[in-house]
Design an enzyme around this catalytic site. Structure first.
Site, PDB file in Angstrom:
ATOM      1  N   GLU A  28     -34.777 -70.101  20.847  1.00 19.24           N
ATOM      2  CA  GLU A  28     -33.902 -69.365  19.898  1.00 19.24           C
ATOM      3  C   GLU A  28     -34.076 -67.819  19.923  1.00 19.24           C
ATOM      4  OE1 GLU A  28     -34.370 -70.936  16.096  1.00 19.24           O
ATOM      5  OE2 GLU A  28     -33.435 -73.029  16.590  1.00 19.24           O
ATOM      6  N   ASP A  47     -24.752 -55.815  18.363  1.00 20.83           N
ATOM      7  CA  ASP A  47     -25.568 -56.337  19.531  1.00 20.83           C
ATOM      8  C   ASP A  47     -25.480 -55.221  20.556  1.00 20.83           C
ATOM      9  OD1 ASP A  47     -25.834 -60.093  19.311  1.00 20.83           O
ATOM     10  OD2 ASP A  47     -26.582 -58.529  18.181  1.00 20.83           O
ATOM     11  N   ARG A  59     -35.210 -44.139  28.140  1.00 21.15           N
ATOM     12  CA  ARG A  59     -34.121 -43.951  26.974  1.00 21.15           C
ATOM     13  C   ARG A  59     -34.630 -43.682  25.908  1.00 21.15           C
ATOM     14  NH1 ARG A  59     -28.801 -46.311  28.729  1.00 21.15           N
ATOM     15  NH2 ARG A  59     -28.944 -46.928  30.800  1.00 21.15           N
ATOM     16  N   LYS A  72     -34.001 -52.126  14.697  1.00 17.66           N
ATOM     17  CA  LYS A  72     -33.581 -52.670  15.957  1.00 17.66           C
ATOM     18  C   LYS A  72     -34.510 -53.883  16.246  1.00 17.66           C
ATOM     19  CE  LYS A  72     -32.090 -48.154  17.210  1.00 17.66           C
ATOM     20  NZ  LYS A  72     -32.640 -46.950  17.939  1.00 17.66           N
ATOM     21  N   HIS A 119     -37.128 -44.958  18.687  1.00 19.05           N
ATOM     22  CA  HIS A 119     -37.303 -45.914  19.298  1.00 19.05           C
ATOM     23  C   HIS A 119     -37.053 -45.225  20.835  1.00 19.05           C
ATOM     24  CE1 HIS A 119     -35.348 -49.429  21.788  1.00 19.05           C
ATOM     25  NE2 HIS A 119     -36.611 -49.657  21.756  1.00 19.05           N
ATOM     26  N   TYR A 132     -30.358 -55.345  22.399  1.00 23.23           N
ATOM     27  CA  TYR A 132     -30.992 -55.347  20.990  1.00 23.23           C
ATOM     28  C   TYR A 132     -30.033 -55.436  19.876  1.00 23.23           C
ATOM     29  CZ  TYR A 132     -29.985 -50.408  22.243  1.00 23.23           C
ATOM     30  OH  TYR A 132     -29.392 -49.341  22.515  1.00 23.23           O
ATOM     31  N   ASP A 169     -31.591 -36.397  26.442  1.00 25.37           N
ATOM     32  CA  ASP A 169     -32.898 -36.847  25.962  1.00 25.37           C
ATOM     33  C   ASP A 169     -33.715 -35.794  26.757  1.00 25.37           C
ATOM     34  OD1 ASP A 169     -32.754 -40.581  26.406  1.00 25.37           O
ATOM     35  OD2 ASP A 169     -32.384 -39.065  24.944  1.00 25.37           O
TER      36      ASP A 169
HETATM   37  C1  LIG Z   1     -26.178 -46.424  21.200  1.00 21.41           C
HETATM   38  C2  LIG Z   1     -24.650 -46.404  21.215  1.00 21.41           C
HETATM   39  C3  LIG Z   1     -24.224 -45.643  22.465  1.00 21.41           C
HETATM   40  N1  LIG Z   1     -22.785 -45.852  22.727  1.00 21.41           N
HETATM   41  C4  LIG Z   1     -22.198 -45.144  23.718  1.00 21.41           C
HETATM   42  C5  LIG Z   1     -22.362 -43.545  23.546  1.00 21.41           C
HETATM   43  C6  LIG Z   1     -22.623 -43.020  25.004  1.00 21.41           C
HETATM   44  O1  LIG Z   1     -21.126 -42.890  25.598  1.00 21.41           O
HETATM   45  C7  LIG Z   1     -23.070 -44.101  25.754  1.00 21.41           C
HETATM   46  C8  LIG Z   1     -24.535 -44.210  26.106  1.00 21.41           C
HETATM   47  O2  LIG Z   1     -25.277 -43.801  24.811  1.00 21.41           O
HETATM   48  P1  LIG Z   1     -26.627 -43.309  24.951  1.00 21.41           P
HETATM   49  O3  LIG Z   1     -26.855 -42.303  26.133  1.00 21.41           O
HETATM   50  O4  LIG Z   1     -26.977 -42.750  23.422  1.00 21.41           O
HETATM   51  O5  LIG Z   1     -27.502 -44.529  25.216  1.00 21.41           O
HETATM   52  P2  LIG Z   1     -29.039 -44.770  25.352  1.00 21.41           P
HETATM   53  O6  LIG Z   1     -29.647 -43.371  25.839  1.00 21.41           O
HETATM   54  O7  LIG Z   1     -29.380 -46.120  25.966  1.00 21.41           O
HETATM   55  O8  LIG Z   1     -29.425 -44.883  23.701  1.00 21.41           O
HETATM   56  C9  LIG Z   1     -29.857 -45.999  23.188  1.00 21.41           C
HETATM   57  O9  LIG Z   1     -31.060 -46.227  23.702  1.00 21.41           O
HETATM   58  C10 LIG Z   1     -32.254 -46.145  22.843  1.00 21.41           C
HETATM   59  C11 LIG Z   1     -33.418 -46.951  23.451  1.00 21.41           C
HETATM   60  C12 LIG Z   1     -31.862 -46.715  21.319  1.00 21.41           C
HETATM   61  O10 LIG Z   1     -32.806 -47.251  20.788  1.00 21.41           O
HETATM   62  C13 LIG Z   1     -30.675 -46.397  20.847  1.00 21.41           C
HETATM   63  O11 LIG Z   1     -30.051 -47.759  20.263  1.00 21.41           O
HETATM   64  C14 LIG Z   1     -29.665 -45.819  21.665  1.00 21.41           C
HETATM   65  O12 LIG Z   1     -29.765 -44.307  21.295  1.00 21.41           O
HETATM   66  O13 LIG Z   1     -22.915 -45.352  24.764  1.00 21.41           O
HETATM   67  C15 LIG Z   1     -21.944 -46.591  21.698  1.00 21.41           C
HETATM   68  O14 LIG Z   1     -20.691 -46.897  22.023  1.00 21.41           O
HETATM   69  N2  LIG Z   1     -22.421 -47.487  20.998  1.00 21.41           N
HETATM   70  C16 LIG Z   1     -24.055 -47.235  20.584  1.00 21.41           C
HETATM   71  O15 LIG Z   1     -24.454 -48.109  19.671  1.00 21.41           O
END
Ligand SMILES: Cc1cn([C@H]2C[C@H](O)[C@@H](COP(=O)(O)OP(=O)(O)O[C@H]3O[C@H](C)C(=O)[C@H](O)[C@H]3O)O2)c(=O)[nH]c1=O
Length: 184
Positions: A28, A47, A59, A72, A119, A132, A169
């Site tokens: 689970e 999710d 990330r 999260k 995070h 997550y 980032d």
């Molecule tokens: C977070 C998120 C992103 N998006 C879209 C927005 C962007 O076009 C694309 C990539 O987003 P991002 O570059 O922010 O993805 P990560 O760099 O993996 O960011 C995540 O990774 C770190 C570790 C985290 O903890 C956060 O949950 C989140 O910020 O997905 C969505 O449509 N929904 C979402 O909830």
């Protein structure tokens, strides 16, 4: 399902029970009832899943500002990551402190990161998938970030490489320059 405290209040390592047999295993990955038994009462509403091809992809550090701050529950379902939470709650005794742990498809461990924490993770292998749960929906207007190698936080990332980063980032601010509304 075991819940293990860390050096950061309310950041918990969650270890699901894994039931193996001759076919493989079952677990689970989340149970509202088991969380409620520990008086942990989040209502997860979204999710997420991300794939990172290259070892050394980083990330983070990310958070959503209030009123859309997210708790999260993070797990790695392919490969391995070093997962990190940073306390950014003004007035917290552990403000600016971090906790990190290896989450892998093998160890099946999870990290529970409440609102008020940033995070991020670094991939330790190629072909990494992270999944997550979040207790608040995505709200880009509340998107917040902190530079992954902010010297004031001094996260000891496990791989000494220049990480693969998103453009966002790469230019994230230092914690001292972040305006946020998290209060302990
Ligand atoms: C977070 C998120 C992103 N998006 C879209 C927005 C962007 O076009 C694309 C990539 O987003 P991002 O570059 O922010 O993805 P990560 O760099 O993996 O960011 C995540 O990774 C770190 C570790 C985290 O903890 C956060 O949950 C989140 O910020 O997905 C969505 O449509 N929904 C979402 O909830």
């Amino acid at each position: 399902m075991k819940f293990i405290k860390t050096n950061l209040e309310d950041v918990l390592v969650v270890e699901p029970a894994v039931f193996g047999d001759h076919r493989g295993w079952f677990m689970e990955t989340y149970s509202e009832a088991k969380f409620h038994e520990q008086n942990i009462n989040y209502q997860f509403v979204q999710d997420n899943q991300s794939y990172s091809a290259v070892k050394g992809t980083l990330r983070g550090l990310h958070f959503q500002l209030n009123p859309k701050a997210q708790t999260k529950l993070v797990r790695c379902t392919r490969g391995a990551i070093f997962d990190v939470a940073v306390d950014i709650r003004q007035g917290s005794p552990s403000y600016g402190k971090w906790f990190g742990i290896e989450l892998t498809a093998e160890n099946k461990k999870q990290l529970l990161i409440p609102k008020g924490f940033a995070h991020g993770f670094m991939t330790l292998t190629e072909d990494v998938e992270v999944q997550y749960k979040c207790d608040e929906l995505y709200a880009p207007e509340c998107d917040g970030g902190i530079l992954w190698n902010d010297p004031a936080i001094a996260i000891e990332w496990p791989i000494d490489v220049t990480p693969v980063l998103s453009a966002k980032d790469e230019k994230a601010p230092l914690l001292k320059d972040v305006t946020h509304n998290f209060v302990y």
